[in-house]
Design a protein around this motif. Structure first.
Motif, PDB file in Angstrom:
ATOM      1  N   ILE A   1     -10.159   5.494  -7.007  1.00 41.56           N
ATOM      2  CA  ILE A   1      -8.750   5.060  -6.911  1.00 41.56           C
ATOM      3  C   ILE A   1      -8.105   5.715  -5.685  1.00 41.56           C
ATOM      4  N   ASP A   2      -8.360   7.022  -5.535  1.00 46.55           N
ATOM      5  CA  ASP A   2      -7.772   7.730  -4.386  1.00 46.55           C
ATOM      6  C   ASP A   2      -8.230   7.104  -3.078  1.00 46.55           C
ATOM      7  N   GLU A   3      -9.507   6.738  -3.020  1.00 47.15           N
ATOM      8  CA  GLU A   3     -10.043   6.158  -1.782  1.00 47.15           C
ATOM      9  C   GLU A   3      -9.404   4.790  -1.502  1.00 47.15           C
TER      10      GLU A   3
ATOM     11  N   ASP B   1       0.828  -1.212   0.000  1.00 50.49           N
ATOM     12  CA  ASP B   1       0.000   0.000   0.000  1.00 50.49           C
ATOM     13  C   ASP B   1       0.859   1.257   0.000  1.00 50.49           C
ATOM     14  N   ASP B   2       1.904   1.254   0.827  1.00 49.45           N
ATOM     15  CA  ASP B   2       2.755   2.443   0.858  1.00 49.45           C
ATOM     16  C   ASP B   2       3.489   2.620  -0.464  1.00 49.45           C
ATOM     17  N   ALA B   3       3.903   1.509  -1.076  1.00 52.08           N
ATOM     18  CA  ALA B   3       4.577   1.616  -2.385  1.00 52.08           C
ATOM     19  C   ALA B   3       3.608   2.274  -3.370  1.00 52.08           C
ATOM     20  N   ALA B   4       2.354   1.811  -3.386  1.00 50.79           N
ATOM     21  CA  ALA B   4       1.366   2.390  -4.313  1.00 50.79           C
ATOM     22  C   ALA B   4       1.168   3.881  -4.000  1.00 50.79           C
TER      23      ALA B   4
ATOM     24  N   PHE C   1      -2.028  -5.357 -20.080  1.00 53.34           N
ATOM     25  CA  PHE C   1      -2.610  -4.103 -19.573  1.00 53.34           C
ATOM     26  C   PHE C   1      -2.589  -3.035 -20.680  1.00 53.34           C
ATOM     27  N   PRO C   2      -3.664  -2.226 -20.770  1.00 52.80           N
ATOM     28  CA  PRO C   2      -3.660  -1.174 -21.786  1.00 52.80           C
ATOM     29  C   PRO C   2      -2.583  -0.116 -21.533  1.00 52.80           C
ATOM     30  N   CYS C   3      -2.198   0.045 -20.262  1.00 60.47           N
ATOM     31  CA  CYS C   3      -1.235   1.104 -19.942  1.00 60.47           C
ATOM     32  C   CYS C   3      -0.437   0.672 -18.705  1.00 60.47           C
ATOM     33  N   VAL C   4       0.876   0.877 -18.756  1.00 57.57           N
ATOM     34  CA  VAL C   4       1.698   0.459 -17.602  1.00 57.57           C
ATOM     35  C   VAL C   4       2.592   1.615 -17.128  1.00 57.57           C
ATOM     36  N   LYS C   5       2.015   2.813 -17.101  1.00 56.48           N
ATOM     37  CA  LYS C   5       2.841   3.983 -16.772  1.00 56.48           C
ATOM     38  C   LYS C   5       3.394   3.946 -15.342  1.00 56.48           C
ATOM     39  N   TYR C   6       2.602   3.453 -14.401  1.00 55.24           N
ATOM     40  CA  TYR C   6       3.104   3.418 -13.021  1.00 55.24           C
ATOM     41  C   TYR C   6       4.159   2.324 -12.870  1.00 55.24           C
ATOM     42  N   MET C   7       3.923   1.200 -13.560  1.00 49.60           N
ATOM     43  CA  MET C   7       4.914   0.122 -13.500  1.00 49.60           C
ATOM     44  C   MET C   7       6.252   0.616 -14.059  1.00 49.60           C
ATOM     45  N   GLU C   8       6.188   1.333 -15.181  1.00 50.69           N
ATOM     46  CA  GLU C   8       7.436   1.823 -15.783  1.00 50.69           C
ATOM     47  C   GLU C   8       8.099   2.858 -14.877  1.00 50.69           C
TER      48      GLU C   8
ATOM     49  N   ILE D   1       1.880  -2.039 -10.230  1.00 48.31           N
ATOM     50  CA  ILE D   1       1.037  -2.599 -11.300  1.00 48.31           C
ATOM     51  C   ILE D   1      -0.449  -2.461 -10.965  1.00 48.31           C
ATOM     52  N   PHE D   2      -0.782  -2.540  -9.673  1.00 48.33           N
ATOM     53  CA  PHE D   2      -2.197  -2.324  -9.324  1.00 48.33           C
ATOM     54  C   PHE D   2      -2.638  -0.892  -9.660  1.00 48.33           C
ATOM     55  N   LEU D   3      -1.722   0.061  -9.542  1.00 49.58           N
ATOM     56  CA  LEU D   3      -2.102   1.434  -9.925  1.00 49.58           C
ATOM     57  C   LEU D   3      -2.488   1.461 -11.395  1.00 49.58           C
ATOM     58  N   ASP D   4      -1.745   0.698 -12.221  1.00 45.42           N
ATOM     59  CA  ASP D   4      -2.083   0.623 -13.649  1.00 45.42           C
ATOM     60  C   ASP D   4      -3.391  -0.122 -13.872  1.00 45.42           C
TER      61      ASP D   4
END
Ligand code: ACO
Ligand code: LMR
Length: 264
Positions: A217-219, A109-112, A167-174, A201-204
Motif C-alpha cells: 500500500i505504501d509503495e 494521489d496527493d489526496a490519498a 466495503f468491509p471498512c471505510v475508515k479513510y472515507m469517513e 475510498i481507494f485507501l479503504d
C-alpha cells in the motif's frame, strides 16, 4: 556452456508470446469466459492481482463517473479548442489530458497521501486542515469551482454509498468526510470533491480487501497509481468531445475580446 544474452527490458504485467496472451498470468480466454470486465483487467495490469468483485465494480464506477463533466471543465475545453483548430484525434485527446494535474483531476494521489498520513498519525480533521493551512498547502481533494454545500457532487455521493454498502471498512472515507465537515465550516465551496472521494475510498479498498500488504500500500501510494483512474476515465469524454466538434463542423475557436482584460 550456454551464454544467455543480456536483456534490456524487464516486464512483469503481461506476456503476448503464446497463442492466448496473458494479463498478470491470466489468459485472454479466462478473462473473457470469467467476465473479468474492464475493472478486472485494470486489477491485473495495474495491481497485478485479481481483486474481489466489489473492488472491480468500484473501479468501473470510478471510470463511469469520471468519464466526462461537460464542455466547460479544463480538459474538455482544451480538447474542443484543439478539435476546432482542425487537429487529429490524438492531438485533441492529449491537449485535454495535459490539463490534468494538481488542480484538475490529478489531485487523487496527493489526496490519498495526505489523508493516509493524517489519519494514520492520529490527527483530528481540524488539526490536519489547520496544519496544511500553516504550511500554505491547499488540501488536495477539497474544493470545487461549481459544486458546493448546497449543490453537492452526486458522483461523490454515489461512490460513498457504494463503499458504505460493500466495503468491509471505510475508515479513510469517513476521515475525509470529517475533513470536509471542517472545511465546509470555513467556506461553502470547500466540499470533498471527486478526486478526494476516490483517493480516500481507494485507501479503504487497499486496506480492507486483504489483498495488499502494508508495504505494498505504501509503495502504491508513494508511486501514485490513482490519478491514472481519472486519466483513463476522462479520455472517454475527451474523445467524445473531439467527435462532437468534428460532427458539428465547428469553425476555428477564437476567444472573444470582451472576455479579456487588456492592461497594456
Ligand atoms: N484547501 C484549503 N483551502 C482551499 C482549498 C483547499 N483545497 N481550495 C480553496 N481553498 C480556499 C483558499 O483559502 C483559497 O484562497 P487562496 O487562493 O488564497 O489559496 C480560497 O479558498 C478561494 O479559493 P477558490 O477560489 O474557492 O478556489 P478555486 O475555485 O480557485 O479552485 C480548486 C478550485 C482548484 C478545486 C481548489 O479548491 C483546489 O486547489 N483544490 C485542491 C485540489 C483539488 O482537489 N483539485 C481537484 C478538483 S476536482 C476535479 O478536478 C475533478
Ligand atoms: C470534473 O470532473 O471535470 C470536475 O469536477 C471539474 C470541473 O470543473 O467540473
Amino acid at each position: 556452456g550456454k551464454v544467455r544474452a543480456p536483456t534490456h527490458i524487464i516486464s512483469t504485467i503481461s506476456d503476448e508470446r503464446g497463442e492466448d496472451q496473458c494479463y498478470g498470468g491470466v489468459s485472454m480466454s479466462s478473462i473473457i469466459e470469467k467476465g473479468y470486465g474492464v475493472g478486472g483487467v485494470i486489477s491485473l495490469l495495474w495491481f497485478k492481482r485479481s481483486l474481489p468483485h466489489y473492488c472491480t465494480q468500484f473501479i468501473e464506477m470510478c471510470i463511469m463517473l469520471c468519464a466526462d463533466h461537460g464542455p466547460c471543465a479544463s480538459g474538455a475545453h482544451n480538447t474542443i479548442v484543439t478539435a476546432r483548430a482542425g487537429k487529429d484525434l490524438i492531438s485533441c485527446l492529449v491537449s485535454g489530458l495535459l490539463t490534468i494535474g494538481p488542480r484538475f483531476g490529478g489531485a487523487i494521489d496527493d489526496a490519498a497521501r495526505y489523508f493516509k498520513d493524517a489519519h494514520d498519525s492520529g490527527l483530528r480533521a481540524y488539526e490536519f486542515v489547520e496544519g496544511m493551512k500553516k504550511k500554505g498547502i491547499r488540501v488536495p481533494g477539497i474544493g470545487h469551482r461549481v459544486k458546493n454545500k448546497d449543490r453537492k457532487d452526486k458522483r461523490v455521493e454515489l461512490l460513498q454509498k457504494f463503499a458504505r454498502t460493500h466495503f468491509p471498512c471505510v475508515k479513510y472515507m469517513e476521515y475525509a468526510v470529517e475533513v470536509e465537515a471542517y472545511t465546509l465550516s470555513k467556506a461553502k465551496n470547500l466540499i470533498l470533491n471527486i478526486d478526494g472521494a476516490i483517493g480516500s475510498i481507494f485507501l479503504d479498498l487497499f486496506a480492507g480487501s486483504g489483498m495488499f500488504t502494508e508495504q505494498e500500500i505504501d509503495e502504491i501510494v508513494k508511486i501514485g497509481y490513482l490519478n491514472g483512474f481519472f486519466v483513463l476515465a476522462r479520455s472517454i469524454g475527451l474523445i467524445g468531445h473531439t467527435f462532437d466538434q468534428k460532427r458539428l463542423k465547428q469553425p476555428l475557436y477564437r476567444h472573444p475580446w470582451e472576455d479579456v482584460v487588456y492592461t497594456t
